[in-house]
Each structure stands twice: as structure tokens, then as C-alpha cells.
Scaffold this motif. Structure first.
Motif, PDB file in Angstrom:
ATOM      1  N   TYR A  46       1.026  -1.418   0.047  1.00 24.79           N
ATOM      2  CA  TYR A  46       0.189   0.223   0.214  1.00 24.79           C
ATOM      3  C   TYR A  46       0.261   1.007  -0.132  1.00 24.79           C
ATOM      4  N   ALA A  47       0.684   1.930  -1.293  1.00 26.96           N
ATOM      5  CA  ALA A  47       1.454   3.173  -0.449  1.00 26.96           C
ATOM      6  C   ALA A  47       2.713   3.428  -1.432  1.00 26.96           C
ATOM      7  N   ASP A  49       4.442   5.947  -3.056  1.00 22.53           N
ATOM      8  CA  ASP A  49       5.116   5.936  -4.616  1.00 22.53           C
ATOM      9  C   ASP A  49       4.640   5.254  -6.039  1.00 22.53           C
ATOM     10  N   PHE A 172      10.370   3.208   4.693  1.00 23.59           N
ATOM     11  CA  PHE A 172      10.440   4.508   4.266  1.00 23.59           C
ATOM     12  C   PHE A 172      11.025   4.457   3.299  1.00 23.59           C
ATOM     13  N   ASN A 195       8.412   8.780   2.329  1.00 22.76           N
ATOM     14  CA  ASN A 195       7.405   8.049   2.609  1.00 22.76           C
ATOM     15  C   ASN A 195       7.199   6.928   3.593  1.00 22.76           C
ATOM     16  N   LEU A 196       6.179   6.938   3.635  1.00 22.62           N
ATOM     17  CA  LEU A 196       6.092   5.221   3.906  1.00 22.62           C
ATOM     18  C   LEU A 196       4.793   4.706   3.425  1.00 22.62           C
ATOM     19  N   SER A 197       4.974   2.849   3.086  1.00 27.08           N
ATOM     20  CA  SER A 197       4.351   1.959   3.209  1.00 27.08           C
ATOM     21  C   SER A 197       4.474   0.836   3.974  1.00 27.08           C
ATOM     22  N   PHE A 198       3.143   0.001   3.447  1.00 24.44           N
ATOM     23  CA  PHE A 198       2.539  -0.822   4.794  1.00 24.44           C
ATOM     24  C   PHE A 198       2.157  -2.287   3.554  1.00 24.44           C
TER      25      PHE A 198
ATOM     26  N   MET B  27       2.674  11.359   4.986  1.00 25.86           N
ATOM     27  CA  MET B  27       3.547  10.586   4.538  1.00 25.86           C
ATOM     28  C   MET B  27       2.831   9.073   3.891  1.00 25.86           C
ATOM     29  N   GLU B  29       1.691   8.603   0.295  1.00 22.50           N
ATOM     30  CA  GLU B  29       1.436   9.002  -0.979  1.00 22.50           C
ATOM     31  C   GLU B  29       1.511   7.310  -2.389  1.00 22.50           C
ATOM     32  N   TYR B  30       1.338   7.813  -3.329  1.00 21.64           N
ATOM     33  CA  TYR B  30       0.652   7.027  -3.675  1.00 21.64           C
ATOM     34  C   TYR B  30       1.976   7.293  -4.769  1.00 21.64           C
ATOM     35  N   HIS B  31       2.039   7.944  -5.274  1.00 22.11           N
ATOM     36  CA  HIS B  31       2.685   8.248  -6.254  1.00 22.11           C
ATOM     37  C   HIS B  31       3.638  10.132  -6.413  1.00 22.11           C
TER      38      HIS B  31
END
Lengths: 205, 277
Positions: A46-47, A49, A172, A195-198, B27, B29-31
Motif C-alpha cells: 500500500y502506497a 510512490d 520508508f 514517505n511510508l508504505s505498508f 507520509m 503518498e501513492y505517487h
């Protein structure tokens, strides 16, 4: 005459059977070579970028399975002014440590790596379109290079699906253009560009 | 059982708390080019124009003084220093940003730049630059700042702000937008005696629609008493009489070189100064 025919027949049979063995071995090695391409895991992220949600198969590599290569297909949701975009990600992860937390859990206190993300759509070009003078913009709009640091916790299935594991992870990340922006600017600090993703990983081989 | 229900509940609560914290911190962000992250701000130009209009009502002095900057792009520190310098002055009515607010057209760059520029004491308006269009940049510009072409009348002077980045639109969209210019020429509201035109790309640049350059000039000249034009994009100070008709196009330096222009406009004449900081 009868003897000759018999000898020839035996010869043909022998050579045919040995050729069959060679064929079998060849085929076996061919199958095992291709079998290495069978994915060993599936990840959903998820997320980060790379899209709203990204999903795809991956491969555990190395004797101690400390390396992973993942591919993802993801999407960016449409807004009232932009359409849905499909993304593709190629990701390399390195996990140097593994800490066992009892029978069922295992912690990977550090995961690190990089990924290349591509986004598809009308305004996202790889090569500078012909209408521009040479070198007008220096970066490919559809390609971002990301680096990340993260952590993962793995749950081992003991009863059912023995040998399989399920991992939860977070990461991160930042990308090339954010790093370029932060360089020479005191105004931007590290938290501005991170940015953070899971994600969830299911390992089945 | 290795983990009790309480453990799981505490763990779940901790995850939820952490998630809200990080999502709250922007924090997630998809893109980098995702438009949906731009919803933090909207209609900034319109809001600034309303503030400028309210300035005009309280003053009986007819002189207008505005600062002109351009190409802030990756120069966050310099832009912050510019804001500090300008906030020390109290003779400026508003600031015009000549475009190239961002370098890569990424959503976050827009937000970073506005977070600096919003600390200006005076209102500012920003024009769309070619770098601002890249990816989904132009959609982000529209949702944050508003229309690509806009105008206002302040103390009897009409200010026109035009999108002149034709190359970015691959000539598929008519740029400059002559329909917009025609409508502005025919407008009956907002009485004015003179006109100032601002754009990002100057005529005869490769980015400009040069096929229509002289037509562009003829349309500008149809406005009441055009005083001068201003543009950014060139990254150097310049003044040109492009069409040999006396209408001067002033180009500002980028903010990285730590300079801005100040234009003082009164009825029938104007002066300008380059200020270094």
C-alpha cells in the motif's frame, strides 16, 4: 541373414532406449531450470510512490534467502481531473538479519533496497518527445528510482500450510527527484522527502 | 496460547495510532505525480485577487507597487530568503510569481513552495510555467491556483496573466488562449485605463507558439494603453522590444540568483528596479 536382422534390431532397441534416457535427463534439467522461475512469494503493498495498491509475485534468492526480487503491478486512483494510471515496479530487497521470536514469529529488524517504478499514461514519457529540443528536460517522467529502509515481522503457519509464512512489513522510501530537491536546501529536511508504505507478503515455496 | 487477546488488542491499538500519526504527517503518498494530494489548497489566485481588491478600497493613493519573481523551482532556501526580505518592506501591494513554481511538476513541490510563499505579508499570484505542467503538474496547478489564464483590475490598471507554454501542450490546446483574450477585451466590468501583461514564456522562445507571435502582439495592443509586459523563463534579466512597437517585455532573473524586480505603476507611466538580496 536372420542373425544380422536380429543384431540390427537389438542395436536399434539399445540405442533407442539409451537415447530415451538422455532425452529424459535433458527434459528433467530443462524443467528444473524453468522451475526456478516459479515465484516463491506474493506481495501486496500500500502506497510507497508505486501506486495506491500494488500486487505481484516475487522470488527469494540466495542460500539463506536474504535477497528478494519482486515485481508489482499497481494503480493510481482516478481523480476528477486525472484518469486511473497503471504502474509497474521492479524491486530488490536485502534482509541481513533474522531474529526468532518464539515458535511462531520471526523478526527482520532491517530490510533495505531499491525499486524502479514506471507509470503509464499520456503525460508520462520515457524518452523526451520529438517536439522538444534535445536535452530540454533531463529526467524520464515515467520512471522513478526509489530507495527504502524497513522492517518486517513474519508469522509461521504451524498446523495448516506448514512451511508457508505470512509477513507484515513497513518501509520508508524516497525517490531520486526528492533527493535532488533536498540537496542544497536547508529548508527541506529528511522528513519532508520520506514517505511510508505498508505491505503483506505470503511466502509459499 | 502464546499471545493473549489483550496483547492483540494492545498491538492493534498501537498500529492504528501509528497509522493515524503517519497519515496525519502526509507520509502516505501513492505517487509523486498523484493529483489527489493537492487538495490541501485551492483557488489560491482567486483568494489573492480578493485580498488585492480589498487593498485598493482602503487606499486613496493611485500608485501600484508590485514585486515580480520567477523560476523558484528547486531554490527553496532562496525563496525563503526572498520572503524574509520582502516582509521587511511595507511599500509592496502584491507579488507576481512568473511561473516555474516547481522544477519537476510534482505535487509535493507545489506544496513546499506555497508553504514558503504563504508566509508573505502581501498576497501573491502565480502563473503556470512549463516545468509546472509536467506529468500531472498542470492538473495540480489548476486545483491549487485555479485557471491558467486570469486577470484583475487594481486601481485602474488591468493585469492580464497568460499561459504561454505552447510546447508543453503539443499545440493541441490553443495557447495563447485567444478566446480568453477576446473575452477580456469585451469585458464591461472593471473600469481601467491601462494594461500590464504577465506571462511565463516570452514571444520567440522555442516554448512560445511563434506562428502566432505577431497576432499575439496585435491582440495585446487592443487592450487600453498597454504599459509593458513581464515574463520569467529566461533565467536572466532582460528587456526587449520584440516587435519594435515600443511595448517592452521585461524578463526577471530566477530566484536562485537572489534578485527580484519591483514595478511602480502610476497613471500613464511606470518605473522599475532590480533588487538584490
Amino acid at each position: 541373414m536372420k542373425r544380422i536382422v536380429l543384431l540390427v534390431a537389438i542395436g536399434v532397441l539399445i540405442s533407442a532406449s539409451s537415447r530415451g534416457q538422455i532425452d529424459k535427463d535433458l527434459k528433467q534439467s530443462y524443467v528444473s531450470a524453468w522451475s526456478k522461475l516459479i515465484p516463491t512469494q506474493l506481495k501486496i503493498q500500500y502506497a510507497g510512490d508505486m501506486g495506491f495498491l500494488s500486487l505481484g509475485p516475487g522470488w527469494d534468492l540466495g542460500k539463506k534467502r536474504r535477497w528478494e526480487i519482486n515485481t508489482f503491478v499497481g494503480f493510481i486512483r482516478e481523480t476528477n481531473v486525472s484518469p486511473t494510471h497503471i504502474t509497474f515496479t521492479l524491486k530488490q530487497t536485502y534482509k541481513p538479519f533474522r531474529v526468532s521470536l518464539g515458535e511462531k514469529f520471526e523478526l527482520e529488524p532491517l530490510t533495505a533496497g531499491f525499486y524502479i517504478n514506471k507509470v503509464f499514461g499520456q503525460y508520462f514519457w520515457q524518452r523526451l518527445p520529438d517536439r522538444y529540443p534535445k536535452g530540454y528536460y533531463f529526467w524520464a517522467l515515467n520512471t522513478r528510482f526509489n530507495v527504502f529502509l524497513g522492517e518486517a515481522i513474519t508469522f509461521r503457519f504451524s498446523k495448516y500450510l506448514s512451511g508457508d509464512t505470512l509477513s507484515l512489513f513497513y518501509e520508508f522510501n524516497t525517490n531520486d527527484l526528492y533527493i535532488i530537491s533536498a540537496i542544497n536546501n536547508d529548508y527541506l529536511n529528511i522528513m519532508d522527502i520520506i514517505n511510508l508504505s505498508f505491505g503483506v507478503k505470503f511466502t509459499f515455496l | 496460547m502464546l499471545y493473549s487477546k489483550t496483547h492483540i488488542r494492545i498491538g492493534y491499538a498501537a498500529i492504528c495510532l501509528a497509522a493515524t500519526f503517519f497519515i496525519g504527517c502526509d507520509m502516505i503518498e501513492y505517487h509523486p505525480y498523484d493529483v489527489s494530494l493537492s487538495q490541501k489548497y485551492s483557488n489560491l489566485n482567486k483568494k489573492s485577487i480578493e485580498r488585492i481588491a480589498s487593498l485598493g478600497q482602503s487606499s486613496c493613493d493611485d500608485t501600484i507597487r508590485f514585486a515580480f519573481i520567477g523560476d523558484t523551482q528547486r531554490s527553496y532556501d532562496e525563496t525563503r530568503d526572498f520572503v524574509k526580505e520582502l516582509n521587511k518592506r511595507d511599500d509592496i501591494d502584491f507579488v507576481v510569481h512568473g511561473g516555474d513554481i516547481t522544477d519537476f511538476g510534482m505535487t509535493k513541490e507545489y506544496l513546499w513552495m506555497h508553504d514558503i510563499l504563504k508566509t508573505l505579508k502581501v498576497p501573491y499570484v502565480a502563473i503556470l510555467g512549463n516545468h509546472d505542467i509536467l506529468g500531472h503538474g498542470k492538473e495540480v496547478y489548476r486545483s491549487i491556483y485555479g485557471d491558467y489564464n486570469f486577470s484583475f483590475v487594481f486601481k485602474g490598471t488591468k493585469f492580464l496573466f497568460l499561459n504561454t507554454c505552447a510546447l508543453e501542450f503539443d499545440y493541441a490546446t490553443p495557447i495563447p488562449d485567444y478566446e480568453f483574450l477576446l473575452k477580456e477585451q469585451q469585458r464591461k466590468d472593471g473600469v481601467y485605463d491601462q494594461t500590464v501583461v504577465a506571462m511565463h514564456v516570452q514571444p520567440f522562445d522555442v516554448q512560445f507558439n511563434n506562428n502566432t507571435a505577431s497576432y499575439f502582439e496585435s491582440q495585446i495592443l487592443k487592450f487600453k494603453n498597454p504599459l509593458f509586459c513581464i515574463h520569467a523563463h529566461a533565467h536572466v534579466l532582460m528587456s526587449n522590444d520584440f516587435f519594435s512597437d515600443g511595448l517592452i517585455y521585461y524578463g526577471c532573473d530566477d530566484i536562485h540568483d537572489r534578485s527580484y524586480m519591483v514595478f511602480t505603476v502610476a497613471k500613464g507611466f511606470y518605473t522599475y528596479k532590480v533588487v538584490r538580496f
